[in-house]
Design a protein around this motif. Structure first.
Motif, short mmCIF file in Angstrom:
data_model
loop_
_atom_site.label_atom_id
_atom_site.label_comp_id
_atom_site.label_asym_id
_atom_site.label_seq_id
_atom_site.Cartn_x
_atom_site.Cartn_y
_atom_site.Cartn_z
N LYS A 198 0.84 -1.18 0.00
CA LYS A 198 0.00 0.00 0.00
C LYS A 198 0.88 1.24 0.00
O LYS A 198 1.80 1.36 0.80
CB LYS A 198 -0.91 0.04 1.22
N VAL A 199 0.60 2.09 -0.95
CA VAL A 199 1.31 3.35 -1.01
C VAL A 199 0.67 4.25 0.03
O VAL A 199 -0.56 4.42 0.04
CB VAL A 199 1.20 3.97 -2.42
N PRO A 200 1.47 4.78 0.91
CA PRO A 200 0.87 5.63 1.94
C PRO A 200 0.16 6.82 1.29
O PRO A 200 0.68 7.44 0.37
CB PRO A 200 2.05 6.10 2.79
N ILE A 201 -1.04 7.05 1.74
CA ILE A 201 -1.83 8.17 1.23
C ILE A 201 -1.60 9.33 2.18
O ILE A 201 -1.76 9.21 3.40
CB ILE A 201 -3.32 7.79 1.16
N GLU A 202 -1.22 10.43 1.59
CA GLU A 202 -0.90 11.59 2.42
C GLU A 202 -2.17 12.19 3.01
O GLU A 202 -3.18 12.37 2.33
CB GLU A 202 -0.15 12.63 1.59
N GLU A 203 -2.07 12.47 4.26
CA GLU A 203 -3.18 13.08 5.00
C GLU A 203 -3.48 14.47 4.41
O GLU A 203 -2.57 15.21 4.08
CB GLU A 203 -2.74 13.19 6.47
N PRO A 204 -4.75 14.82 4.28
CA PRO A 204 -5.07 16.16 3.77
C PRO A 204 -4.62 17.25 4.75
O PRO A 204 -4.42 16.98 5.94
CB PRO A 204 -6.59 16.17 3.65
N PRO A 205 -4.47 18.45 4.24
CA PRO A 205 -4.11 19.53 5.17
C PRO A 205 -5.19 19.72 6.23
O PRO A 205 -6.34 19.37 6.02
CB PRO A 205 -4.00 20.77 4.26
N ARG A 206 -4.80 20.28 7.34
CA ARG A 206 -5.76 20.50 8.43
C ARG A 206 -6.40 21.88 8.35
O ARG A 206 -7.38 22.15 9.04
CB ARG A 206 -5.07 20.30 9.78
N SER A 207 -5.85 22.71 7.51
CA SER A 207 -6.47 24.03 7.28
C SER A 207 -6.06 24.49 5.88
O SER A 207 -5.12 23.97 5.30
CB SER A 207 -6.00 25.04 8.34
N GLY A 208 -6.80 25.44 5.36
CA GLY A 208 -6.49 25.99 4.05
C GLY A 208 -7.02 25.12 2.92
O GLY A 208 -7.90 24.27 3.11
#
Length: 123
Positions: free
Chosen positions: A74-84
Motif C-alpha cells: 500500500k502506497v501511503p496516502i498523504e493526510e489532507p491539510p488540516r487548514s487551508g
C-alpha cells in the motif's frame, strides 16, 4: 523414454522385435554413447514389446496449489491539510475511505480529524 540395453547376444533379437512393433523405423533410436548399444524408444513401444509397463491412462496428477497472490504494497496516502486549501470535509472523508477507515458519514470535518488523531495517537 526408456533405454533398452540388451546383452550382446540378444541385440539382433531385441532390434527385430522393436522394429516389428514400431509404427515407423524412426520410433527406434540407437544410442552408442555408453559402454554398450542401447535402444531408445517410447514408453508405449517398450511396453508393447514386453520391456516395462506403460499406463496409457495414468491417474491424473493432483491440481497444484494456487500461488498466493502477491501482496501489493500500500502506497501511503498523504493526510489532507488540516487548514487551508484541500482541507475540507470531503477531502477528509475521501482520505479516511482510502485508508479503509470506518467512520460515521454524518461527522463533520473537525470530528473526522479528531477521530483520525485518536486512531493514530495524534501522529
Amino acid at each position: 523414454m526408456p533405454s533398452i540395453i540388451p546383452t550382446s547376444d540378444k541385440v539382433q533379437e531385441v532390434a527385430r522385435a522393436l522394429l516389428e512393433a514400431a509404427d515407423s523405423p524412426d520410433d527406434v533410436r540407437t544410442d552408442t554413447s555408453g559402454p554398450s548399444l542401447a535402444f531408445v524408444v517410447s514408453d508405449e513401444l517398450a511396453t508393447k514389446v514386453g520391456f516395462g509397463e506403460y499406463d496409457d491412462d495414468p491417474e491424473p496428477l493432483p491440481e497444484p496449489e494456487p500461488e498466493p497472490e502477491p501482496e501489493t504494497e500500500k502506497v501511503p496516502i498523504e493526510e489532507p491539510p488540516r487548514s487551508g486549501k484541500g482541507s475540507g470535509e470531503e477531502a477528509w472523508k475521501k482520505f479516511l475511505t482510502d485508508q479503509e477507515f470506518e467512520f460515521d458519514a454524518t461527522l463533520e470535518r473537525n470530528e473526522l480529524i479528531a477521530l483520525w488523531d485518536a486512531h493514530t495517537g495524534g501522529q
